[in-house]
Design an enzyme around this catalytic site. Structure first.
Site, mmCIF file in Angstrom:
data_model
loop_
_atom_site.group_PDB
_atom_site.id
_atom_site.type_symbol
_atom_site.label_atom_id
_atom_site.label_comp_id
_atom_site.label_asym_id
_atom_site.label_seq_id
_atom_site.Cartn_x
_atom_site.Cartn_y
_atom_site.Cartn_z
ATOM 1 N N GLY A 1 50.416 59.461 47.195
ATOM 2 C CA GLY A 1 50.601 58.004 47.315
ATOM 3 C C GLY A 1 51.949 57.568 46.770
ATOM 4 N N GLY B 1 53.607 54.371 47.959
ATOM 5 C CA GLY B 1 52.890 53.117 47.752
ATOM 6 C C GLY B 1 53.475 52.274 46.633
ATOM 7 N N GLN B 2 52.763 51.190 46.324
ATOM 8 C CA GLN B 2 53.296 50.220 45.363
ATOM 9 C C GLN B 2 53.573 50.873 43.999
ATOM 10 O OE1 GLN B 2 50.594 47.301 43.826
ATOM 11 N NE2 GLN B 2 52.208 45.915 43.166
ATOM 12 N N TYR C 1 35.600 49.807 48.040
ATOM 13 C CA TYR C 1 36.658 50.262 47.127
ATOM 14 C C TYR C 1 36.077 50.460 45.720
ATOM 15 C CZ TYR C 1 41.032 49.934 44.411
ATOM 16 O OH TYR C 1 42.082 50.154 43.548
ATOM 17 N N LYS D 1 35.548 53.750 43.369
ATOM 18 C CA LYS D 1 36.167 53.835 42.034
ATOM 19 C C LYS D 1 35.142 54.252 40.982
ATOM 20 C CE LYS D 1 40.335 53.450 43.034
ATOM 21 N NZ LYS D 1 41.193 54.630 42.839
ATOM 22 N N ILE E 1 48.354 44.815 39.955
ATOM 23 C CA ILE E 1 49.701 45.209 39.532
ATOM 24 C C ILE E 1 50.746 44.393 40.300
ATOM 25 C CG2 ILE E 1 51.334 47.126 39.302
ATOM 26 C CD1 ILE E 1 48.833 47.497 37.560
HETATM 27 N N1 SER Z 1 44.800 45.608 43.118
HETATM 28 C C1 SER Z 1 43.594 46.185 43.600
HETATM 29 C C2 SER Z 1 43.051 45.426 44.732
HETATM 30 O O1 SER Z 1 43.251 44.235 44.761
HETATM 31 C C3 SER Z 1 42.582 46.260 42.503
HETATM 32 O O2 SER Z 1 42.566 47.535 41.998
HETATM 33 O O3 SER Z 1 42.390 45.978 45.549
#
Ligand code: SER
Length: 327
Positions: free
Chosen positions: A12, A15-16, A147, A151, A177
């Site tokens: 990744g 990615g950000q 998601y 996790k 983030i």
């Molecule tokens: N930044 C992530 C999201 O919004 C949260 O882990 O999916």
């Protein structure tokens, strides 16, 4: 076996978080000791030219094995994942990438007896039954998003690999983030990045969350500091493995707007909540990260005001140079 300097694979990496964590790791451990891996997105010239770059599909174990063997990797930072909003649109894809991808990473690490694996969890591990303020480390984990399900399952799987196989897996529950380098993709907290781009370009923003939706957030320099801090901590000081709560500050869209208005007074923001509102409503407002502070000395540096000033300065400069990409 761990060397004096780790040889790290970052999945990744385009990615950000990866696009800023990878250069930080290269700076710290040597450019050729950090292999950046992307999936399909082309890397920036900076990422591609500052050290090794490879393509990996984490759902195809042999693509991970090939890179780990080619570069004699001993540490994996596994950042490749589908985030919350895209995960709700494509739950099967989210399960496949997030679960099978993690399983493949852990198996490759177990078979080769790698020294360490980092795999982030998220505030998405929590759900509507979780206490929303100062959310404890040990609490109810009943997420409603795919998601979040991946996790929580990921945290458990990492824990299992530590207890059953002695694999040193570590991770934090990242808050939203915020960063100026690479826009995030497909998350519920993404509004807090998008708003800066729109404020600088058009002085207006249409927010997909309600104005009073408070969520835990963190600025990228603190995210990198936390990640490296945990990776370098003595194992003997850690009381947890892949599920450390992590916090910096919390704010709502209207509080963020007020802070940006200190710099761009005529910013206008409208609010049109979409399906992401329900996701945000199931997440905490603030997080108790005292276990991370106690075990490995975690402490954030950036306040909301400092983050906003820095974001506007960095993105404003890009805009002036005609280099501000769209989110
Ligand atoms: N930044 C992530 C999201 O919004 C949260 O882990 O999916």
């Amino acid at each position: 076996m761990q060397r004096s300097k780790p040889r790290i694979l970052v999945t990744g990496a385009v990615g950000q978080i990866g696009s800023e964590l990878t250069p930080a790791l290269r700076e710290r451990y040597g450019h050729n000791n950090v292999v950046a891996a992307g999936h399909k997105t082309k890397p920036s010239a900076a990422l591609r030219d500052s050290g090794p770059f490879e393509f990996i599909d984490v759902t195809q174990r042999e693509t991970i094995e090939a890179v780990v063997d080619k570069y004699d990797i001993d540490t994996i930072c596994h950042l490749a994942a589908i985030l919350s909003a895209v995960g709700e649109q494509h739950p099967q894809l989210a399960w496949n990438v997030n679960m099978n991808g993690l399983y493949n990473i852990l198996e490759v690490a177990r078979e080769r007896e790698l020294a360490r694996v980092f795999c982030p969890s998220s505030i998405a591990a929590f759900g509507p039954e979780t206490p929303r303020d100062n959310t404890p480390q040990e609490t109810v984990l009943l997420p409603r998003t795919m998601y979040g399900v991946t996790k929580v399952a990921g945290e458990l799987l990492c824990n299992y690999y530590f207890c059953r196989f002695g694999l040193d897996v570590r991770g934090v529950r990242y808050p939203g983030i915020i960063s100026s380098e690479t826009p995030p993709g497909g998350g519920t907290t993404d509004y807090a990045v998008e708003i800066f781009y729109e404020a600088i370009k058009y002085k207006r923003y249409n927010c997909f969350l309600k104005e009073d939706t408070v969520l835990p957030m963190m600025y990228m320099p603190d995210c990198i500091k936390a990640t490296i801090g945990l990776m370098e901590a003595d194992l003997s000081s850690l009381t947890r493995h892949a599920d450390y709560n992590l916090a910096a500050f919390s704010f709502s869209p209207s509080e963020l707007v007020a802070e940006i208005k200190e710099h761009i007074p005529d910013l206008a923001c409208s609010y049109n909540p979409d399906f992401r509102q329900q996701i945000a409503d199931s997440w905490p407002r603030s997080i108790d990260d005292s276990a991370a502070r106690r075990d490995w000395g975690w402490k954030p540096q950036y306040s909301l005001a400092a983050m906003v000033a820095d974001m506007l300065e960095k993105l404003g400069r890009k805009h002036a140079e005609g280099k501000l990409q769209s989110t």
